[in-house]
Write a protein that holds these residues in place. Structure first.
Motif, short mmCIF file in Angstrom:
data_model
loop_
_atom_site.label_atom_id
_atom_site.label_comp_id
_atom_site.label_asym_id
_atom_site.label_seq_id
_atom_site.Cartn_x
_atom_site.Cartn_y
_atom_site.Cartn_z
N ALA A 1 35.97 30.40 39.50
CA ALA A 1 36.65 29.28 38.83
C ALA A 1 35.70 28.15 38.47
CB ALA A 1 37.77 28.74 39.73
N VAL A 2 34.57 28.03 39.19
CA VAL A 2 33.64 26.92 38.99
C VAL A 2 32.64 27.25 37.88
CG1 VAL A 2 31.80 25.58 40.07
CG2 VAL A 2 33.86 26.13 41.36
N GLY A 3 32.41 26.27 37.00
CA GLY A 3 31.43 26.47 35.93
C GLY A 3 31.58 25.43 34.85
N ALA A 4 30.80 25.61 33.77
CA ALA A 4 30.82 24.64 32.68
C ALA A 4 32.21 24.55 32.04
CB ALA A 4 29.78 25.03 31.64
N ALA A 5 32.88 25.69 31.89
CA ALA A 5 34.25 25.70 31.35
C ALA A 5 35.24 25.59 32.50
CB ALA A 5 34.50 26.98 30.57
N GLY A 6 36.13 24.62 32.44
CA GLY A 6 37.07 24.41 33.53
C GLY A 6 38.16 25.48 33.58
N ILE A 7 38.13 26.33 34.61
CA ILE A 7 39.13 27.38 34.80
C ILE A 7 39.74 27.18 36.19
CG2 ILE A 7 39.57 29.86 34.87
CD1 ILE A 7 38.56 28.98 32.18
N SER A 8 41.06 27.21 36.30
CA SER A 8 41.68 27.03 37.61
C SER A 8 41.66 28.34 38.39
CB SER A 8 43.13 26.56 37.45
OG SER A 8 43.91 27.59 36.88
N VAL A 9 41.80 28.21 39.73
CA VAL A 9 41.87 29.41 40.57
C VAL A 9 43.09 30.25 40.20
CG1 VAL A 9 42.15 30.22 42.95
CG2 VAL A 9 40.63 28.30 42.47
N ALA A 10 44.19 29.58 39.84
CA ALA A 10 45.40 30.31 39.43
C ALA A 10 45.14 31.15 38.18
CB ALA A 10 46.54 29.33 39.19
N ASP A 11 44.37 30.60 37.23
CA ASP A 11 44.03 31.37 36.03
C ASP A 11 43.17 32.59 36.38
OD1 ASP A 11 45.45 29.94 34.19
OD2 ASP A 11 43.81 28.55 33.72
N VAL A 12 42.25 32.39 37.31
CA VAL A 12 41.42 33.53 37.75
C VAL A 12 42.31 34.64 38.29
CG1 VAL A 12 39.63 34.29 39.36
CG2 VAL A 12 39.43 32.05 38.22
N TRP A 13 43.26 34.26 39.15
CA TRP A 13 44.20 35.25 39.71
C TRP A 13 44.96 35.96 38.60
CZ3 TRP A 13 44.42 38.02 43.70
CH2 TRP A 13 44.05 37.55 44.95
N ARG A 14 45.46 35.17 37.63
CA ARG A 14 46.27 35.77 36.56
C ARG A 14 45.45 36.78 35.74
NH1 ARG A 14 49.42 30.83 36.40
NH2 ARG A 14 47.81 29.70 35.25
N VAL A 15 44.21 36.43 35.44
CA VAL A 15 43.36 37.35 34.66
C VAL A 15 43.10 38.63 35.44
CG1 VAL A 15 41.06 37.65 33.67
CG2 VAL A 15 42.26 35.48 33.35
N VAL A 16 42.77 38.49 36.72
CA VAL A 16 42.46 39.67 37.53
C VAL A 16 43.69 40.56 37.68
CG1 VAL A 16 41.77 40.45 39.84
CG2 VAL A 16 40.60 38.52 38.77
#
Length: 362
Positions: free
Chosen positions: A41-56
């Motif tokens: 989730a951490v990086g130049a582009a702001g991605i939430s942990v919830a978004d990471v879960w949804r993608v996976v």
């Protein structure tokens, strides 16, 4: 009657200690998963942990609320392969370091002190500077795969030469370590020569490769490296008991029917294979194979049934933290991971040497 009570007490104590070690491994497994999730989730582009879960979950075929196209691309195409490569590399380096230190009964032994990194660096330098290698290549047409293949072959050859030298002198651990160091220096001289004759572009590429990193991570790399590393670690765990017995000394192990020479060759070959394959894809990343096993030896002792998986997971956590720092500390510019691991690992290793001395090393 008293003897039965003593046996029951010993069994209860053994079960309690074994359960505690298994719990520590489980905690480390959970910590690795949590660190990987946050690092994605951490990086130049702001991605939430919830978004990471949804993608996976979406890629696993589970119906969830779709994430944005930006999150889909950043998480699945860019960050997740890199995170998984860091986990696999950390497992390989941590596990290989623990096994090599145990087999050779030397707390300073690692795939790098055995000369593997110098051999891999020489192979990569051949590909980058001269565009050639043992499996061919065209001048000024250097592909990434030629660098990977060269680094793997020459990294493995270093250990093979050390094996041959040690076998000639009776396969003693001391000769094996010193042989690896000597051959490592030879390859370092070759790298220095290739740096001296290289042009500016090749020199820049070689220096970046030597500092280590996960810039080239993709799903193909993960798919190639994961079976090799997991297979090698599983093969090492099969002989964890034998390694425990070897820790009591060669004479004790031989008296209990263990073929010490064969066990040493088998375990060091698997550890070298895992480390060489990893270095071929990531470049030189130091200290993880030293610091990870020493931390785990303090936590679970020298029982290889727990020390090897614990070192693998600790290596994964350390590399995930280092890679996250490398990506974010001066974002959007990335630092080579090898610089971060050296900055993190060197002071901590000195602390261990000063404070703990030989308390955790039998």
């Amino acid at each position: 009657m008293a003897q039965e009570v003593n046996v029951a007490t010993i069994r209860a104590t053994y079960s309690r200690h074994t359960g505690r070690k298994a719990l520590l491994v489980a905690v480390l497994l959970g910590l690795t998963g949590a660190t990987a999730l946050v690092a994605t989730a951490v990086g130049a582009a702001g991605i939430s942990v919830a978004d990471v879960w949804r993608v996976v979950l979406a890629h696993l075929g589970i119906k969830v609320t779709p994430a944005s196209d930006l999150a889909q691309t950043v998480v699945w195409e860019i960050r997740l392969p890199r995170i998984l490569l860091a986990v696999i590399a950390g497992m390989a380096l941590g596990g290989a370091g623990a096994v090599m230190q145990g087999v050779l009964r030397n707390p300073l032994v690692s795939p790098y002190t055995m000369g593997l990194s110098s051999g891999a660096a020489f192979g990569a330098a051949l590909a980058i500077v001269l565009g050639t290698g043992l499996v061919g290549g065209n001048y000024l047409d250097v592909s990434r795969w030629l660098i990977v293949t060269n680094a793997f072959i020459f990294g493995g050859l270093t250990t093979l030469f050390a094996f041959s030298l040690a076998r000639f002198k009776g396969m003693s651990p001391e000769i094996l370590v010193l042989g690896g160091v000597a051959i490592g220096y030879l390859f370092q001289a070759g790298v220095s020569l290739l740096k001296y004759i290289s042009n500016n572009d090749a020199l820049k590429e070689l220096v970046v490769w030597l500092m280590g990193g996960f810039w080239g991570a993709n799903w193909q790399t993960v798919g190639l490296l994961a079976p090799v590393v997991l297979g090698c670690m599983a093969g090492l765990l099969l002989y964890a008991w034998d390694l425990n017995v070897l820790g009591a000394g060669e004479e004790v192990a031989a008296s209990l029917g263990i073929k010490v020479g064969w066990l040493r060759v088998y375990t060091l070959t698997l550890a070298t294979l895992a480390a060489a394959a990893t270095v071929a894809f990531t470049g030189i990343i130091g200290f993880v194979c030293l610091v990870g096993p020493h931390i785990c030896r303090m936590l679970v002792g020298s029982d290889n049934r727990f020390l090897i998986p614990c070192s693998c997971l600790m290596g994964a956590v350390l590399l995930l933290l280092a890679d996250t720092l490398a990506r974010t500390i001066i974002a959007p510019t990335e630092l080579p991971v090898g610089i971060i691991t050296a900055l993190m690992g060197s002071p901590f290793f000195i602390y261990l040497l000063i404070k703990k001395r030989r308390q955790w090393w039998g």
